[in-house]
Write a protein that holds these residues in place. Structure first.
Motif, PDB file in Angstrom:
ATOM      1  N   SER A 132       0.816  -1.211   0.000  1.00 38.06           N
ATOM      2  CA  SER A 132       0.000   0.000   0.000  1.00 38.06           C
ATOM      3  C   SER A 132       0.858   1.273   0.000  1.00 38.06           C
ATOM      4  CB  SER A 132      -0.957  -0.047   1.198  1.00 38.06           C
ATOM      5  OG  SER A 132      -1.937   0.948   1.110  1.00 38.06           O
ATOM      6  N   ALA A 133       0.692   2.132   1.024  1.00 41.77           N
ATOM      7  CA  ALA A 133       1.400   3.412   1.059  1.00 41.77           C
ATOM      8  C   ALA A 133       2.909   3.227   1.015  1.00 41.77           C
ATOM      9  CB  ALA A 133       1.002   4.183   2.317  1.00 41.77           C
ATOM     10  N   ALA A 134       3.413   2.256   1.756  1.00 41.43           N
ATOM     11  CA  ALA A 134       4.860   2.035   1.784  1.00 41.43           C
ATOM     12  C   ALA A 134       5.383   1.619   0.418  1.00 41.43           C
ATOM     13  CB  ALA A 134       5.215   0.984   2.837  1.00 41.43           C
ATOM     14  N   ALA A 135       4.613   0.811  -0.311  1.00 45.60           N
ATOM     15  CA  ALA A 135       5.040   0.375  -1.635  1.00 45.60           C
ATOM     16  C   ALA A 135       5.209   1.561  -2.583  1.00 45.60           C
ATOM     17  CB  ALA A 135       4.034  -0.628  -2.204  1.00 45.60           C
ATOM     18  N   LEU A 136       4.351   2.558  -2.444  1.00 42.97           N
ATOM     19  CA  LEU A 136       4.437   3.754  -3.301  1.00 42.97           C
ATOM     20  C   LEU A 136       5.793   4.443  -3.204  1.00 42.97           C
ATOM     21  CD1 LEU A 136       0.902   5.115  -2.584  1.00 42.97           C
ATOM     22  CD2 LEU A 136       1.849   5.136  -4.885  1.00 42.97           C
ATOM     23  N   THR A 137       6.444   4.350  -2.057  1.00 50.94           N
ATOM     24  CA  THR A 137       7.687   5.094  -1.846  1.00 50.94           C
ATOM     25  C   THR A 137       8.876   4.488  -2.567  1.00 50.94           C
ATOM     26  OG1 THR A 137       8.397   3.853   0.144  1.00 50.94           O
ATOM     27  CG2 THR A 137       6.880   5.714   0.464  1.00 50.94           C
ATOM     28  N   LEU A 138       8.779   3.240  -3.000  1.00 54.63           N
ATOM     29  CA  LEU A 138       9.961   2.512  -3.484  1.00 54.63           C
ATOM     30  C   LEU A 138      10.300   2.778  -4.936  1.00 54.63           C
ATOM     31  CD1 LEU A 138       9.607  -0.979  -1.745  1.00 54.63           C
ATOM     32  CD2 LEU A 138      10.805   1.078  -0.973  1.00 54.63           C
ATOM     33  N   GLY A 139       9.421   3.448  -5.662  1.00 53.10           N
ATOM     34  CA  GLY A 139       9.685   3.714  -7.070  1.00 53.10           C
ATOM     35  C   GLY A 139      10.589   4.909  -7.293  1.00 53.10           C
ATOM     36  N   THR A 140      10.870   5.188  -8.547  1.00 56.07           N
ATOM     37  CA  THR A 140      11.696   6.344  -8.895  1.00 56.07           C
ATOM     38  C   THR A 140      10.978   7.642  -8.544  1.00 56.07           C
ATOM     39  OG1 THR A 140      10.782   6.335 -11.137  1.00 56.07           O
ATOM     40  CG2 THR A 140      12.838   5.119 -10.771  1.00 56.07           C
ATOM     41  N   HIS A 141       9.665   7.621  -8.646  1.00 57.57           N
ATOM     42  CA  HIS A 141       8.828   8.766  -8.299  1.00 57.57           C
ATOM     43  C   HIS A 141       7.637   8.259  -7.482  1.00 57.57           C
ATOM     44  CE1 HIS A 141      11.025   9.870 -11.929  1.00 57.57           C
ATOM     45  NE2 HIS A 141      10.856  11.136 -11.616  1.00 57.57           N
ATOM     46  N   THR A 142       7.097   9.127  -6.643  1.00 53.26           N
ATOM     47  CA  THR A 142       5.983   8.753  -5.773  1.00 53.26           C
ATOM     48  C   THR A 142       4.859   9.766  -5.915  1.00 53.26           C
ATOM     49  OG1 THR A 142       7.438   7.687  -4.151  1.00 53.26           O
ATOM     50  CG2 THR A 142       5.267   8.384  -3.373  1.00 53.26           C
ATOM     51  N   ALA A 143       3.665   9.254  -6.103  1.00 52.27           N
ATOM     52  CA  ALA A 143       2.500  10.134  -6.186  1.00 52.27           C
ATOM     53  C   ALA A 143       2.015  10.478  -4.778  1.00 52.27           C
ATOM     54  CB  ALA A 143       1.383   9.460  -6.968  1.00 52.27           C
ATOM     55  N   PRO A 144       1.849  11.757  -4.461  1.00 50.99           N
ATOM     56  CA  PRO A 144       1.303  12.148  -3.148  1.00 50.99           C
ATOM     57  C   PRO A 144      -0.208  11.939  -3.143  1.00 50.99           C
ATOM     58  CG  PRO A 144       1.752  14.104  -4.452  1.00 50.99           C
ATOM     59  CD  PRO A 144       2.210  12.933  -5.277  1.00 50.99           C
ATOM     60  N   ILE A 145      -0.616  10.728  -2.899  1.00 47.78           N
ATOM     61  CA  ILE A 145      -2.007  10.314  -3.097  1.00 47.78           C
ATOM     62  C   ILE A 145      -2.986  11.151  -2.287  1.00 47.78           C
ATOM     63  CG2 ILE A 145      -3.638   8.412  -2.901  1.00 47.78           C
ATOM     64  CD1 ILE A 145      -1.560   8.042  -5.095  1.00 47.78           C
ATOM     65  N   TYR A 146      -2.758  11.232  -0.983  1.00 52.30           N
ATOM     66  CA  TYR A 146      -3.712  11.932  -0.120  1.00 52.30           C
ATOM     67  C   TYR A 146      -3.849  13.393  -0.539  1.00 52.30           C
ATOM     68  CZ  TYR A 146      -6.015  13.811   4.021  1.00 52.30           C
ATOM     69  OH  TYR A 146      -6.892  14.450   4.856  1.00 52.30           O
ATOM     70  N   GLU A 147      -2.725  14.034  -0.809  1.00 50.45           N
ATOM     71  CA  GLU A 147      -2.753  15.457  -1.157  1.00 50.45           C
ATOM     72  C   GLU A 147      -3.558  15.702  -2.433  1.00 50.45           C
ATOM     73  OE1 GLU A 147       1.120  14.787   1.116  1.00 50.45           O
ATOM     74  OE2 GLU A 147      -0.246  13.696  -0.186  1.00 50.45           O
ATOM     75  N   ILE A 148      -3.441  14.785  -3.383  1.00 50.94           N
ATOM     76  CA  ILE A 148      -4.171  14.931  -4.640  1.00 50.94           C
ATOM     77  C   ILE A 148      -5.641  14.545  -4.474  1.00 50.94           C
ATOM     78  CG2 ILE A 148      -4.398  14.023  -6.995  1.00 50.94           C
ATOM     79  CD1 ILE A 148      -1.335  13.750  -7.046  1.00 50.94           C
ATOM     80  N   TYR A 149      -5.874  13.383  -3.843  1.00 58.81           N
ATOM     81  CA  TYR A 149      -7.222  12.821  -3.780  1.00 58.81           C
ATOM     82  C   TYR A 149      -8.116  13.550  -2.782  1.00 58.81           C
ATOM     83  CZ  TYR A 149     -10.872   9.278  -3.025  1.00 58.81           C
ATOM     84  OH  TYR A 149     -12.071   8.617  -2.902  1.00 58.81           O
ATOM     85  N   LYS A 150      -7.536  13.955  -1.642  1.00 57.63           N
ATOM     86  CA  LYS A 150      -8.349  14.542  -0.580  1.00 57.63           C
ATOM     87  C   LYS A 150      -8.231  16.060  -0.481  1.00 57.63           C
ATOM     88  CE  LYS A 150     -10.238  10.885   1.431  1.00 57.63           C
ATOM     89  NZ  LYS A 150     -11.697  10.716   1.593  1.00 57.63           N
ATOM     90  N   VAL A 151      -7.049  16.595  -0.798  1.00 53.52           N
ATOM     91  CA  VAL A 151      -6.805  18.027  -0.582  1.00 53.52           C
ATOM     92  C   VAL A 151      -6.935  18.833  -1.870  1.00 53.52           C
ATOM     93  CG1 VAL A 151      -5.179  19.708   0.385  1.00 53.52           C
ATOM     94  CG2 VAL A 151      -5.292  17.406   1.340  1.00 53.52           C
TER      95      VAL A 151
END
Length: 334
Positions: A132-151
């Motif tokens: 989940s959230a931790a997996a997102l961090t391991l790539g070359t780039h990471t999408a700031p999911i909460y900031e985009i989806y909720k904020v």
């Protein structure tokens, strides 16, 4: 020569469907020491409860004690606490991280240099399992999911830990790829939706692939064998320029088929040893407990001698002498 296993879970890390997968990964770990990195949810008020829930799952379902790797906030942690956290991760055979916020985790892990600790685990044939959230961090780039989806933040990428690059599979990681919680609106692609992911995709360096992992699905990369295997309910998607190549559950392919190249894990810096620090209160309590134990043993020894059970009395005496105590016998009255 690369080694170890990198397992990325799309979601459902403590669900019944993942238990068999965790067990198989734990069997491959070079040591039974399993560690949970609590950083992704370190900003939440229920950190102890989150950790306890994970530990209970590992204890009950996997028969494994899960060590609490604590680093909730980089700036608030002392240098000694940071070193202890890094040593805890490096000494593990199985490292897990899961729910929380990817952007928060990155802000704590990047200045810490935690990617070197994860590489150290892999270099020793260990298992790194991020969900989940931790997996997102391991790539070359990471999408700031909460900031985009909720904020409603502007569409942008954060710099990822790039562990995928270090193991020869340079890509962005998107879990929850087939999410459908939105019902009548698109929450796939980890709540971004397909439209927003296409916009974000255009911002990536040309040729950067996206590794999409469906919910309740494991993408298991065996670095020694150079293979990628899919297990669980869904699929894994290798996406380039908006086009997905789908790898179904139960399938295994060579990393070279994805354009990945075998790579030697980079050398990592040796960490400074952690000094053993014992609180003065703990020392006092230990001393008091030791004194109470000695008194109890002396009472038991006296009773044994009174009952003429000299074998037991001698065993207690020998144990006390080995503990560095001076034991003197007095004549027993008949």
């Amino acid at each position: 020569m690369t080694s170890g296993v990198l397992a990325l879970l799309g979601s459902g890390e403590t669900g019944p469907g993942m238990t068999k997968i965790h067990r198989a990964l734990l069997e491959r770990a070079p040591s039974p020491v399993a560690v949970n990195m609590n950083t992704p949810y370190g900003f939440q008020e229920n950190v102890p409860q989150m950790t306890e829930k994970l530990q209970e799952y590992f204890r009950v379902s996997l028969l494994t004690d899960l060590v609490d790797g604590r680093l909730a906030h980089f700036d608030s942690a002392s240098e000694d606490e940071r070193r202890r956290f890094r040593h805890t991760v490096r000494d593990a055979g199985y490292v897990f991280a899961g729910p929380g916020s990817p952007s928060y985790a990155l802000r704590q892990w990047q200045p810490l240099g935690v990617v070197e600790d994860l590489l150290s685990v892999l270099a020793r044939n260990g298992v790194v399992c991020f969900s989940s959230a931790a997996a997102l961090t391991l790539g070359t780039h990471t999408a700031p999911i909460y900031e985009i989806y909720k904020v409603g933040a502007d569409l942008r990428w954060l710099e990822g830990l790039a562990l995928t690059s270090a193991v020869g599979l340079a890509s962005v990681v998107i879990p929850h790829y087939n999410n459908a919680e939105g019902g009548n609106y698109d929450t796939s692609r980890c709540y971004l939706g397909e439209r927003r992911l296409r916009v974000l995709e255009e911002q990536l360096p040309p040729g950067t692939p996206i590794l999409g992992i469906d919910e309740h699905t494991a993408c298991i990369t065996d670095l020694a064998e150079g293979s990628l295997t899919v297990q669980g309910k869904g699929q894994v998607h290798w996406r380039r320029a908006g086009t997905d190549d789908v790898i179904a559950s139960g399938e295994s392919i060579r990393l070279s088929e994805l354009g990945a190249t075998a790579t030697t894990l980079p050398d990592v810096d040796v960490l400074e040893p952690v000094e053993s620090v014992v609180d003065s209160g703990e020392v006092t309590q230990l001393r008091r407990s030791r004194e109470e134990l000695v008194v109890l043993l002396e009472e038991l020894r006296s009773r044994a001698r009174a009952d003429k059970d000299f074998a037991v009395a001698d065993r207690i005496r020998d144990a006390l002498v080995q503990a560095g105590l001076d034991v003197r016998d007095s004549a027993l009255k008949s």
